[in-house]
Design a protein around this motif. Structure first.
Motif, PDB file in Angstrom:
ATOM      1  N   LEU A   1     -17.196   3.313 -96.771  1.00  0.00           N
ATOM      2  CA  LEU A   1     -16.647   2.661 -95.730  1.00  0.00           C
ATOM      3  C   LEU A   1     -16.720   3.511 -94.594  1.00  0.00           C
ATOM      4  CD1 LEU A   1     -13.278   1.359 -97.739  1.00  0.00           C
ATOM      5  CD2 LEU A   1     -15.348  -0.091 -97.025  1.00  0.00           C
ATOM      6  N   SER A   2     -17.856   3.889 -93.864  1.00  0.00           N
ATOM      7  CA  SER A   2     -17.817   4.619 -92.820  1.00  0.00           C
ATOM      8  C   SER A   2     -17.104   4.218 -91.628  1.00  0.00           C
ATOM      9  CB  SER A   2     -19.325   5.094 -92.595  1.00  0.00           C
ATOM     10  OG  SER A   2     -19.866   3.432 -92.094  1.00  0.00           O
ATOM     11  N   ALA A   3     -16.978   2.845 -91.341  1.00  0.00           N
ATOM     12  CA  ALA A   3     -16.275   2.597 -90.178  1.00  0.00           C
ATOM     13  C   ALA A   3     -14.808   2.711 -90.271  1.00  0.00           C
ATOM     14  CB  ALA A   3     -16.729   0.921 -90.049  1.00  0.00           C
ATOM     15  N   ALA A   4     -14.435   2.535 -91.441  1.00  0.00           N
ATOM     16  CA  ALA A   4     -12.849   2.881 -91.572  1.00  0.00           C
ATOM     17  C   ALA A   4     -12.549   4.387 -91.662  1.00  0.00           C
ATOM     18  CB  ALA A   4     -12.393   2.382 -93.045  1.00  0.00           C
ATOM     19  N   VAL A   5     -13.603   5.077 -92.150  1.00  0.00           N
ATOM     20  CA  VAL A   5     -13.313   6.723 -91.892  1.00  0.00           C
ATOM     21  C   VAL A   5     -13.376   7.131 -90.547  1.00  0.00           C
ATOM     22  CG1 VAL A   5     -14.372   8.988 -92.464  1.00  0.00           C
ATOM     23  CG2 VAL A   5     -14.383   7.282 -94.288  1.00  0.00           C
ATOM     24  N   SER A   6     -14.253   6.479 -89.848  1.00  0.00           N
ATOM     25  CA  SER A   6     -14.277   6.802 -88.307  1.00  0.00           C
ATOM     26  C   SER A   6     -12.850   6.419 -87.672  1.00  0.00           C
ATOM     27  CB  SER A   6     -15.456   5.984 -87.655  1.00  0.00           C
ATOM     28  OG  SER A   6     -16.841   6.377 -88.140  1.00  0.00           O
ATOM     29  N   VAL A   7     -12.464   5.231 -87.791  1.00  0.00           N
ATOM     30  CA  VAL A   7     -11.333   4.785 -87.350  1.00  0.00           C
ATOM     31  C   VAL A   7      -9.987   5.816 -87.761  1.00  0.00           C
ATOM     32  CG1 VAL A   7      -9.405   2.982 -87.473  1.00  0.00           C
ATOM     33  CG2 VAL A   7     -11.951   2.545 -87.294  1.00  0.00           C
ATOM     34  N   LEU A   8     -10.052   6.165 -88.931  1.00  0.00           N
ATOM     35  CA  LEU A   8      -8.831   7.115 -89.514  1.00  0.00           C
ATOM     36  C   LEU A   8      -9.118   8.578 -88.868  1.00  0.00           C
ATOM     37  CD1 LEU A   8      -6.498   7.592 -91.478  1.00  0.00           C
ATOM     38  CD2 LEU A   8      -8.460   8.363 -92.959  1.00  0.00           C
ATOM     39  N   VAL A   9     -10.324   8.887 -88.726  1.00  0.00           N
ATOM     40  CA  VAL A   9     -10.363  10.335 -87.894  1.00  0.00           C
ATOM     41  C   VAL A   9     -10.341  10.249 -86.731  1.00  0.00           C
ATOM     42  CG1 VAL A   9     -12.074  12.022 -87.329  1.00  0.00           C
ATOM     43  CG2 VAL A   9     -12.457  11.016 -89.468  1.00  0.00           C
ATOM     44  N   LEU A  10     -10.225   9.181 -85.804  1.00  0.00           N
ATOM     45  CA  LEU A  10      -9.994   8.877 -84.636  1.00  0.00           C
ATOM     46  C   LEU A  10      -8.198   8.854 -84.299  1.00  0.00           C
ATOM     47  CD1 LEU A  10     -12.656   6.373 -83.123  1.00  0.00           C
ATOM     48  CD2 LEU A  10     -12.236   8.728 -82.456  1.00  0.00           C
ATOM     49  N   LEU A  11      -7.867   8.048 -85.295  1.00  0.00           N
ATOM     50  CA  LEU A  11      -6.367   8.182 -85.529  1.00  0.00           C
ATOM     51  C   LEU A  11      -5.601   9.310 -85.544  1.00  0.00           C
ATOM     52  CD1 LEU A  11      -3.756   6.419 -85.523  1.00  0.00           C
ATOM     53  CD2 LEU A  11      -4.167   6.081 -87.903  1.00  0.00           C
ATOM     54  N   ILE A  12      -6.325  10.192 -86.442  1.00  0.00           N
ATOM     55  CA  ILE A  12      -6.038  11.598 -86.609  1.00  0.00           C
ATOM     56  C   ILE A  12      -5.907  12.457 -85.247  1.00  0.00           C
ATOM     57  CG2 ILE A  12      -6.437  13.740 -87.550  1.00  0.00           C
ATOM     58  CD1 ILE A  12      -7.173  11.981 -90.101  1.00  0.00           C
ATOM     59  N   ALA A  13      -6.961  12.139 -84.745  1.00  0.00           N
ATOM     60  CA  ALA A  13      -7.349  12.944 -83.306  1.00  0.00           C
ATOM     61  C   ALA A  13      -6.171  12.406 -82.383  1.00  0.00           C
ATOM     62  CB  ALA A  13      -8.814  12.682 -82.615  1.00  0.00           C
ATOM     63  N   ALA A  14      -5.700  11.087 -82.091  1.00  0.00           N
ATOM     64  CA  ALA A  14      -4.777  10.661 -81.378  1.00  0.00           C
ATOM     65  C   ALA A  14      -3.314  11.165 -81.722  1.00  0.00           C
ATOM     66  CB  ALA A  14      -4.865   9.171 -81.390  1.00  0.00           C
ATOM     67  N   LEU A  15      -3.217  11.238 -83.025  1.00  0.00           N
ATOM     68  CA  LEU A  15      -1.883  12.108 -83.392  1.00  0.00           C
ATOM     69  C   LEU A  15      -1.921  13.408 -83.460  1.00  0.00           C
ATOM     70  CD1 LEU A  15      -1.272   9.829 -86.512  1.00  0.00           C
ATOM     71  CD2 LEU A  15      -0.195   9.925 -84.327  1.00  0.00           C
ATOM     72  N   THR A  16      -2.992  14.208 -83.155  1.00  0.00           N
ATOM     73  CA  THR A  16      -3.129  15.727 -83.211  1.00  0.00           C
ATOM     74  C   THR A  16      -1.841  16.362 -82.114  1.00  0.00           C
ATOM     75  OG1 THR A  16      -5.420  15.684 -83.856  1.00  0.00           O
ATOM     76  CG2 THR A  16      -4.564  17.927 -82.801  1.00  0.00           C
ATOM     77  N   PRO A  17      -1.795  15.996 -81.123  1.00  0.00           N
ATOM     78  CA  PRO A  17      -0.480  16.491 -80.005  1.00  0.00           C
ATOM     79  C   PRO A  17       0.751  16.427 -80.812  1.00  0.00           C
ATOM     80  CG  PRO A  17      -2.340  15.358 -78.638  1.00  0.00           C
ATOM     81  CD  PRO A  17      -2.408  14.926 -80.287  1.00  0.00           C
ATOM     82  N   TRP A  18       0.973  15.268 -81.319  1.00  0.00           N
ATOM     83  CA  TRP A  18       2.333  15.053 -82.062  1.00  0.00           C
ATOM     84  C   TRP A  18       2.273  16.073 -83.218  1.00  0.00           C
ATOM     85  CZ3 TRP A  18       3.613  13.289 -86.927  1.00  0.00           C
ATOM     86  CH2 TRP A  18       4.969  13.179 -87.030  1.00  0.00           C
ATOM     87  N   LEU A  19       1.374  16.151 -84.081  1.00  0.00           N
ATOM     88  CA  LEU A  19       1.384  16.777 -85.126  1.00  0.00           C
ATOM     89  C   LEU A  19       1.268  18.350 -84.782  1.00  0.00           C
ATOM     90  CD1 LEU A  19      -1.537  14.912 -87.235  1.00  0.00           C
ATOM     91  CD2 LEU A  19       1.046  15.092 -87.966  1.00  0.00           C
ATOM     92  N   TRP A  20       0.711  18.602 -83.771  1.00  0.00           N
ATOM     93  CA  TRP A  20       0.742  20.158 -83.408  1.00  0.00           C
ATOM     94  C   TRP A  20       2.097  20.571 -83.011  1.00  0.00           C
ATOM     95  CZ3 TRP A  20       2.141  22.168 -78.480  1.00  0.00           C
ATOM     96  CH2 TRP A  20       1.788  23.433 -78.393  1.00  0.00           C
ATOM     97  N   ARG A  21       2.870  19.582 -82.190  1.00  0.00           N
ATOM     98  CA  ARG A  21       4.212  19.972 -81.700  1.00  0.00           C
ATOM     99  C   ARG A  21       5.203  19.836 -82.876  1.00  0.00           C
ATOM    100  NH1 ARG A  21       8.357  16.493 -80.996  1.00  0.00           N
ATOM    101  NH2 ARG A  21       9.931  17.112 -79.628  1.00  0.00           N
ATOM    102  N   SER A  22       4.946  19.032 -83.789  1.00  0.00           N
ATOM    103  CA  SER A  22       5.857  19.275 -84.921  1.00  0.00           C
ATOM    104  C   SER A  22       5.738  20.221 -85.747  1.00  0.00           C
ATOM    105  CB  SER A  22       5.738  17.749 -85.954  1.00  0.00           C
ATOM    106  OG  SER A  22       6.383  17.813 -86.860  1.00  0.00           O
ATOM    107  N   ALA A  23       4.599  20.882 -85.821  1.00  0.00           N
ATOM    108  CA  ALA A  23       4.259  21.958 -86.619  1.00  0.00           C
ATOM    109  C   ALA A  23       4.863  23.106 -85.891  1.00  0.00           C
ATOM    110  CB  ALA A  23       2.709  22.118 -86.932  1.00  0.00           C
ATOM    111  N   MET A  24       4.639  23.055 -84.452  1.00  0.00           N
ATOM    112  CA  MET A  24       5.266  24.487 -83.751  1.00  0.00           C
ATOM    113  C   MET A  24       6.934  24.423 -83.831  1.00  0.00           C
ATOM    114  SD  MET A  24       2.910  26.373 -82.553  1.00  0.00           S
ATOM    115  CE  MET A  24       4.275  27.259 -81.633  1.00  0.00           C
ATOM    116  N   ARG A  25       7.391  23.251 -83.784  1.00  0.00           N
ATOM    117  CA  ARG A  25       8.937  23.337 -83.739  1.00  0.00           C
ATOM    118  C   ARG A  25       9.281  23.755 -85.246  1.00  0.00           C
ATOM    119  NH1 ARG A  25      11.830  17.920 -81.841  1.00  0.00           N
ATOM    120  NH2 ARG A  25      13.508  19.350 -82.178  1.00  0.00           N
ATOM    121  N   PHE A  26       8.567  23.371 -86.284  1.00  0.00           N
ATOM    122  CA  PHE A  26       8.855  23.920 -87.577  1.00  0.00           C
ATOM    123  C   PHE A  26       8.727  25.318 -87.580  1.00  0.00           C
ATOM    124  CE2 PHE A  26       7.655  25.065 -91.845  1.00  0.00           C
ATOM    125  CZ  PHE A  26       8.547  24.616 -92.746  1.00  0.00           C
ATOM    126  N   ARG A  27       7.525  26.033 -87.289  1.00  0.00           N
ATOM    127  CA  ARG A  27       7.054  27.317 -87.652  1.00  0.00           C
ATOM    128  C   ARG A  27       8.242  28.275 -86.454  1.00  0.00           C
ATOM    129  NH1 ARG A  27       2.530  30.272 -89.243  1.00  0.00           N
ATOM    130  NH2 ARG A  27       2.524  28.704 -90.774  1.00  0.00           N
TER     131      ARG A  27
END
Length: 423
Positions: free
Chosen positions: A125-151
């Motif tokens: 399911l390469s297309a689904a993997v590509s979509v998921l990777v792009l979704l993770i890239a789109a969420l990276t700023p939110w994830l980074w902010r969340s991780a920074m607040r925690f740390r």
């Protein structure tokens, strides 16, 4: 393992969030800042040892293997606490107060996403993997902010917690290089013309086009990564506070870009030297093989493995060590806390490169057992050379920060989403 712990006010441990108010410096005897009236100089020192960390590292490794990786978040928490609690800013150590449960939450989420990607890849399911990777890239700023607040909020000095104030919007603005690169990659197939069939093009044309494309892509990726690193670092430094006092950061992107250019030159020079060494090594090897029998051939192959592997790793190791040292020095020569404290850094790049080179060879020779000693030695070179300058003595600074400490320690949403992503 990252060799330096992540610091609440930005900067270097690649390696474990980094200790607050820490600068990497080789202190010079006559420092004009220390002679200024009302300015006190304070050491930052590391009190741990390679032997102590080796025992912790070995127990973490064995427990992680026995539990098939489930022990990972507990191992990371123990490692971070060891380095923080042995890092003293003035007379007082840092501390890391995060609970194991919150770190387990982040680990399970990351493991779930990774497992999902592996399953989809195995099912084609390469297309689904590509979509998921792009979704993770789109969420990276939110994830980074969340991780920074925690740390950051779980890092304390004298019982005073740090705080990270960046909003989600600020995180996404800082991440524009990453989001722009992702959009470019998605749109690239639509812009590229269809290549002619193999029989309709000259044999050399594709090679030239591929090499030009790879080189241009690598340079573009390097610029994007440097800009992304700077944007996140600037946000981390300027939006972190201690006792109500905000951090500040004077370095601009130009300083980081110059470091990138220098490291590119260092890497190219290292690979040119390596190419010359390998040519001479291959010539000598050919002479050995001509006069060697079967047992001699096996001995020669073992020699190739023992010599060639470290040589192939050396240029990349030198380049990364130079980048780490120069970036760390740039960060901690330009960091401060409001008008109350600032740091100075004069880490010598060549000394750090020599230490990293030695550590790489000893780690290979010991089949990885020297790794914890390497981590401690590199961390110590940085931390033990730190100097922090404050207006007044350290007790006066702590008193001012205590008076400015806000009552709240964070909202419940940050506690639920603030999992730690630093590896």
């Amino acid at each position: 393992m990252n060799t330096s712990l992540p610091m609440p006010l930005g900067g270097a441990p690649a390696a474990p969030a980094r200790p607050a108010l820490v600068a990497v410096a080789r202190v010079r005897p006559a420092d004009p800042a220390s002679a200024a009236p009302g300015i006190d100089r304070h050491r930052v020192s590391f009190t741990g040892s390679g032997g102590d960390y080796f025992r912790l590292w070995l127990s973490n490794l064995l427990l992680t293997l026995v539990t098939l990786g489930i022990y990972t978040p507990w191992a990371r928490r123990r490692r971070i606490q060891y380095f923080f609690r042995n890092t003293e800013v003035g007379p007082d150590p840092l501390d890391f107060t995060a609970s194991s449960r919150s770190m387990v939450t982040g680990f399970l989420l990351v493991a779930l996403v990774y497992g999902l990607i592996q399953v989809m890849s195995s099912q084609g399911l390469s297309a689904a993997v590509s979509v998921l990777v792009l979704l993770i890239a789109a969420l990276t700023p939110w994830l980074w902010r969340s991780a920074m607040r925690f740390r950051v909020r779980n890092t304390t000095w004298r019982g005073l917690p740090f705080a990270f104030h960046a909003s989600t919007r600020e995180a996404y603005v800082a991440a524009w290089p990453l989001l722009g690169a992702a959009a470019f990659v998605v749109a690239l197939p639509w812009w590229l013309p269809e290549l002619p069939a193999a029989g309709q093009r000259s044999p050399r044309a594709p090679d030239v086009a591929v090499w030009v494309g790879v080189t241009a892509g690598a340079l573009l990726a390097g610029v994007v990564l440097i800009r992304l690193r700077f944007n996140f670092l600037h946000l981390q430094m300027t939006r972190t506070s201690l006792g109500g006092q905000m951090g500040h950061f004077k370095a601009g992107f130009g300083a980081f870009f110059r470091v990138g250019l220098i490291c590119l030159g260092v890497g190219l020079l290292a690979y040119l030297v390596l190419a010359g060494v390998l040519v001479g090594f291959a010539a000598g090897l050919a002479g050995l093989m001509r006069g060697a029998g079967l047992s001699g051939a096996f001995a020669v192959m073992a020699l190739v493995f023992l010599v060639a592997l470290p040589l192939l790793l050396l240029p990349a190791s030198i380049t990364m060590a130079a980048w780490e040292a120069m970036v760390f020095r740039t960060i901690w020569s330009n960091a401060g806390l409001s008008g109350l404290a600032r740091s100075k850094c004069s880490l010598h790049t060549r000394a750090f490169v020599r230490l990293r080179t030695k550590n790489v060879f000893l780690t290979l020779l010991s089949l990885g057992l020297y790794r914890p000693f390497a981590v401690v030695s590199e961390y110590r070179m940085k931390i033990d050379s730190v100097r922090v300058y404050t207006r007044g003595d350290i007790d006066v600074l702590a008193h001012r920060l205590t008076r400015g400490t806000p009552g709240g320690v964070g909202d419940a949403a940050a506690g639920l989403a603030g999992f730690d992503l630093g590896i």
